[in-house]
Design an enzyme around this catalytic site. Structure first.
Site, PDB file in Angstrom:
ATOM      1  N   TYR A  14      32.437  22.577  45.483  1.00  0.00           N
ATOM      2  CA  TYR A  14      31.403  23.492  44.997  1.00  0.00           C
ATOM      3  C   TYR A  14      31.244  24.678  45.945  1.00  0.00           C
ATOM      4  O   TYR A  14      31.212  25.838  45.522  1.00  0.00           O
ATOM      5  CB  TYR A  14      30.082  22.740  44.855  1.00  0.00           C
ATOM      6  CG  TYR A  14      28.953  23.579  44.288  1.00  0.00           C
ATOM      7  CD1 TYR A  14      28.832  23.757  42.910  1.00  0.00           C
ATOM      8  CD2 TYR A  14      28.018  24.183  45.122  1.00  0.00           C
ATOM      9  CE1 TYR A  14      27.797  24.524  42.382  1.00  0.00           C
ATOM     10  CE2 TYR A  14      26.977  24.951  44.603  1.00  0.00           C
ATOM     11  CZ  TYR A  14      26.878  25.113  43.233  1.00  0.00           C
ATOM     12  OH  TYR A  14      25.850  25.879  42.717  1.00  0.00           O
ATOM     13  N   ALA A  15      31.162  24.390  47.241  1.00  0.00           N
ATOM     14  CA  ALA A  15      31.009  25.454  48.229  1.00  0.00           C
ATOM     15  C   ALA A  15      32.188  26.414  48.190  1.00  0.00           C
ATOM     16  O   ALA A  15      32.021  27.641  48.250  1.00  0.00           O
ATOM     17  CB  ALA A  15      30.851  24.859  49.623  1.00  0.00           C
ATOM     18  N   ALA A  16      33.394  25.880  48.086  1.00  0.00           N
ATOM     19  CA  ALA A  16      34.587  26.731  48.049  1.00  0.00           C
ATOM     20  C   ALA A  16      34.610  27.584  46.788  1.00  0.00           C
ATOM     21  O   ALA A  16      34.965  28.773  46.838  1.00  0.00           O
ATOM     22  CB  ALA A  16      35.844  25.863  48.121  1.00  0.00           C
ATOM     23  N   ASN A  76      27.351  32.066  34.451  1.00  0.00           N
ATOM     24  CA  ASN A  76      26.418  31.100  35.029  1.00  0.00           C
ATOM     25  C   ASN A  76      26.948  29.665  35.000  1.00  0.00           C
ATOM     26  O   ASN A  76      26.498  28.833  35.783  1.00  0.00           O
ATOM     27  CB  ASN A  76      25.084  31.162  34.289  1.00  0.00           C
ATOM     28  CG  ASN A  76      24.131  30.062  34.678  1.00  0.00           C
ATOM     29  OD1 ASN A  76      23.600  30.036  35.781  1.00  0.00           O
ATOM     30  ND2 ASN A  76      23.931  29.106  33.769  1.00  0.00           N
ATOM     31  N   GLY A  99      14.079  29.248  19.321  1.00  0.00           N
ATOM     32  CA  GLY A  99      13.531  29.599  18.023  1.00  0.00           C
ATOM     33  C   GLY A  99      13.722  31.047  17.633  1.00  0.00           C
ATOM     34  O   GLY A  99      12.823  31.685  17.087  1.00  0.00           O
ATOM     35  N   THR A 129      28.816  23.290  27.312  1.00  0.00           N
ATOM     36  CA  THR A 129      29.897  22.333  27.064  1.00  0.00           C
ATOM     37  C   THR A 129      29.500  21.181  26.148  1.00  0.00           C
ATOM     38  O   THR A 129      30.371  20.469  25.657  1.00  0.00           O
ATOM     39  CB  THR A 129      30.418  21.745  28.383  1.00  0.00           C
ATOM     40  OG1 THR A 129      29.328  21.177  29.110  1.00  0.00           O
ATOM     41  CG2 THR A 129      31.082  22.822  29.226  1.00  0.00           C
ATOM     42  N   SER A 141      25.824  30.788  44.785  1.00  0.00           N
ATOM     43  CA  SER A 141      24.961  29.781  45.408  1.00  0.00           C
ATOM     44  C   SER A 141      24.881  30.039  46.907  1.00  0.00           C
ATOM     45  O   SER A 141      25.829  30.559  47.519  1.00  0.00           O
ATOM     46  CB  SER A 141      25.519  28.382  45.168  1.00  0.00           C
ATOM     47  OG  SER A 141      24.819  27.413  45.929  1.00  0.00           O
ATOM     48  N   LYS A 179      32.049  28.636  45.021  1.00  0.00           N
ATOM     49  CA  LYS A 179      31.011  29.673  45.067  1.00  0.00           C
ATOM     50  C   LYS A 179      31.333  30.745  46.115  1.00  0.00           C
ATOM     51  O   LYS A 179      30.998  31.922  45.924  1.00  0.00           O
ATOM     52  CB  LYS A 179      29.646  29.038  45.334  1.00  0.00           C
ATOM     53  CG  LYS A 179      29.150  28.141  44.190  1.00  0.00           C
ATOM     54  CD  LYS A 179      29.039  28.895  42.878  1.00  0.00           C
ATOM     55  CE  LYS A 179      28.430  28.036  41.775  1.00  0.00           C
ATOM     56  NZ  LYS A 179      28.266  28.766  40.495  1.00  0.00           N
ATOM     57  N   GLY A 239      26.977  28.741  30.225  1.00  0.00           N
ATOM     58  CA  GLY A 239      26.050  27.724  30.721  1.00  0.00           C
ATOM     59  C   GLY A 239      24.620  28.066  30.351  1.00  0.00           C
ATOM     60  O   GLY A 239      23.695  27.864  31.151  1.00  0.00           O
TER      61      GLY A 239
END
Length: 262
Positions: A169-171, A97, A58, A45, A155, A173, A20
């Protein structure tokens, strides 16, 4: 003190992989590692995000390499890792990440009722299975070298009652914290540390402008009275990736401006 040789800039300890890495926090971590003198490989992705990040950074090809890769596709990840090994040697630093956080469609209905099984599975795959795949791929070579640094980006939502993120998402993390501890216990005897950072509200192109309602609400819960920055997180990752962090493992470090985490 670090073991003899850990501060001498050995080339086999100067290769980092960031997932990521094309936007937001990941891009700043890549930028920080480049400033620290690492050779850096990153994945994302979307090909257009990879191309934009490479243009922004760069950096010459002997220092920076990237591809469009889905971290849940084991064979693709294996191919990318093999390519980096052929190009630069073994990967000494891994930063997991990559993550996704679908948004709630109906703000007035329970989030659980809006989460399909497919969406649940995809979030768990990217946010939790992806890190497991990469740790499993890279750990044997790190063990053989007797050195490695693994940093997972978690998180606050996985540490306290989630105020913005969904249940998937909570689960995922929270699971990443457990994976961090389990991997740290396994790998510590081999000179490999595994840690997690748990950011609170950090403004980036992924979280939207500060004046957005969700961000104004989040700001009211942050004791220091401001949002975090991706640069601040990147500096924390930089330290955990360094030889000087060799006595820190299995830790989850809250970077939240004082917002509560259990």
């Amino acid at each position: 003190m670090p073991k003899s040789g850990e501060l001498n800039g050995q080339s086999d300890r100067r290769v980092a992989l960031v997932t990521g890495g094309a936007r937001g926090i990941g891009l700043e971590i890549v930028r920080r590692f480049l400033a620290d003198g690492y050779r850096v490989a990153f994945v994302a992705t979307k090909a257009e995000h990879v191309a934009r990040a490479l243009d922004l950074l760069g950096c010459p090809e002997d220092r920076l390499y990237a591809e469009r890769i889905d971290v849940t596709r084991h064979n693709d990840v294996q191919g990318f890792v093999d390519h980096i090994r052929q190009r630069w040697g073994e990967i000494a630093i891994l930063v997991n990440n990559a993550g996704i956080s679908p948004k709630r469609v109906n703000q007035n209905a329970p989030w659980l009722s809006q989460t399909s099984l497919d969406e649940w599975a995809r979030v768990i795959d990217v946010n939790l299975s992806g890190p497991f795949i990469l740790i499993r791929l890279l750990a044997p070579a790190m063990i053989a070298k007797g050195y490695g640094r693994i940093i997972n980006v978690g998180s606050l939502a996985g540490r306290a009652m989630p105020m913005i993120a969904g249940p998937h998402y909570a689960a995922s993390k929270a699971g990443l914290v457990g994976l961090t501890r389990a991997a740290a216990r396994d790998l510590a005897p081999h000179g490999i540390t595994v840690n997690c950072i748990a950011p609170g509200r950090v403004l980036s192109d992924l979280t939207g402008p500060p004046e957005a309602e969700v961000n104004r609400s989040a700001l009211s819960r942050i004791p220091v009275g401001r949002f975090g920055t991706a640069e601040e997180l990147a500096h924390a990752v930089s330290f955990l990736a360094s030889p000087m962090a060799g006595f820190i493992t299995g830790a989850t470090i809250d970077i939240t401006g004082g917002e509560f985490a259990a």
